[in-house]
Design a protein around this motif. Structure first.
Motif, PDB file in Angstrom:
ATOM      1  N   LEU A   1      54.334  68.126 -49.817  1.00 11.97           N
ATOM      2  CA  LEU A   1      54.901  68.874 -50.941  1.00 11.97           C
ATOM      3  C   LEU A   1      56.146  69.592 -50.446  1.00 11.97           C
ATOM      4  O   LEU A   1      56.050  70.614 -49.767  1.00 11.97           O
ATOM      5  CB  LEU A   1      53.885  69.883 -51.479  1.00 11.97           C
ATOM      6  N   PRO A   2      57.332  69.075 -50.744  1.00 12.21           N
ATOM      7  CA  PRO A   2      58.572  69.646 -50.202  1.00 12.21           C
ATOM      8  C   PRO A   2      58.722  71.126 -50.556  1.00 12.21           C
ATOM      9  O   PRO A   2      58.448  71.554 -51.672  1.00 12.21           O
ATOM     10  CB  PRO A   2      59.667  68.797 -50.864  1.00 12.21           C
ATOM     11  N   ARG A   3      59.151  71.895 -49.577  1.00  6.13           N
ATOM     12  CA  ARG A   3      59.479  73.327 -49.704  1.00  6.13           C
ATOM     13  C   ARG A   3      58.261  74.220 -49.949  1.00  6.13           C
ATOM     14  O   ARG A   3      58.104  75.253 -49.320  1.00  6.13           O
ATOM     15  CB  ARG A   3      60.501  73.550 -50.828  1.00  6.13           C
ATOM     16  N   PHE A   4      57.411  73.835 -50.877  1.00  7.54           N
ATOM     17  CA  PHE A   4      56.344  74.739 -51.304  1.00  7.54           C
ATOM     18  C   PHE A   4      55.017  74.512 -50.583  1.00  7.54           C
ATOM     19  O   PHE A   4      54.117  75.342 -50.685  1.00  7.54           O
ATOM     20  CB  PHE A   4      56.120  74.613 -52.812  1.00  7.54           C
ATOM     21  N   GLY A   5      54.847  73.384 -49.905  1.00  3.95           N
ATOM     22  CA  GLY A   5      53.581  73.094 -49.253  1.00  3.95           C
ATOM     23  C   GLY A   5      53.189  74.162 -48.244  1.00  3.95           C
ATOM     24  O   GLY A   5      52.056  74.656 -48.244  1.00  3.95           O
TER      25      GLY A   5
END
Length: 260
Positions: free
Chosen positions: A107-111
């Motif tokens: 999950l890009p950025r938010f993982g």
């Protein structure tokens, strides 16, 4: 100067005379820490089964150290602080890294944000727990409840999708989805830092007539753990999640009865 020397001599005598019963609970706590850090190692390697097992081993030692401290009358403030620090790593950091390596890295950025949320929530919960020890005793109706979800249970809830995926690979796409795991992390973090009452077995007393049925249940649980360990742990964790709203209803009932 003489008083300073006397204090130094007294402190040395205390260190030399420290009984083993004061040290034994801390040894168990450190074993829990070793299991939690080892879980991080297996998560990095992608060995999910061993990573989950290590967290449950840490939970076992975490349950044991308090019992050992009370049995030996070896509770200390140092032990309480050490226990909280080890719990933060074993049940806050280790599961966060595990779930990130398992799915949230995709999950890009938010993982990583959701994984950090879990660790921060765990640290806040344990800090609150330490401050509550110094406050006035809780009302009687709180004796069978925790304030929020305890650390080991929160770690188990976070790992529940991983455990279920071992037995239900056909649903792995759902269990491993970023959206599902992100929502789960937010909910578990909220339950940890909230003041929602959850069941506690620390002061639970079993009536005599229930001893034999309880032993039968324990035997069945042991047999299921041997034959279907992941399904058993996953279902037990799911049942615990379902018990939370029941615990709230029971708590409200006891609170009302105590206020009458």
């Amino acid at each position: 100067m003489e008083r300073i020397n006397e204090k130094i001599q007294l402190s040395k005598q205390k260190l030399k005379a420290l009984p083993f019963r004061k040290i034994a609970p801390n040894i168990v706590t450190l074993l829990a820490l070793c299991a939690g850090v080892t879980s991080i190692r297996y998560s990095i390697q992608g060995d999910w089964a061993k990573a989950v097992i290590c967290v449950f081993v840490a939970a076992f030692f975490d349950l044991l150290d308090g019992r050992v401290a009370r049995m030996l009358k070896g509770s200390t403030k140092f032990g309480a602080e050490l226990d909280s620090l080890c719990d933060c790593i074993s049940f806050g950091v280790a599961p966060a890294i595990m779930i990130y390596q398992w799915t949230m890295f995709d999950l890009p950025r938010f993982g990583w944000f959701f994984c950090l949320l879990l660790t921060v929530g765990m640290a806040l919960r344990l800090a609150r727990f330490n401050t509550m020890l110094e406050e006035e005793p809780m009302p009687v109706y709180w004796q069978h409840f925790f304030v929020g979800v305890p650390a080991p249970a929160a770690a188990a809830l976070v790992m529940m999708p991983i455990m279920l995926s071992f037995n239900f690979p056909e649903y792995e796409n759902i269990l491993r989805s970023n959206a599902f795991c992100a929502v789960l992390l937010v909910i578990v973090t909220f339950l940890m830092v909230s003041r929602i009452p959850t069941f506690s077995t620390k002061k639970l007393k079993v009536p005599t007539y229930l001893m034999m049925p309880l032993m039968l249940v324990v035997a069945l649980f042991a047999s299921f753990m041997i034959t279907q360990p992941w399904m058993t742990l996953g279902i037990m964790t799911l049942l615990y999640a379902l018990s939370i709203p029941i615990g709230v209803l029971v708590f409200w009932k006891e609170q009302k009865n105590s206020e009458k």
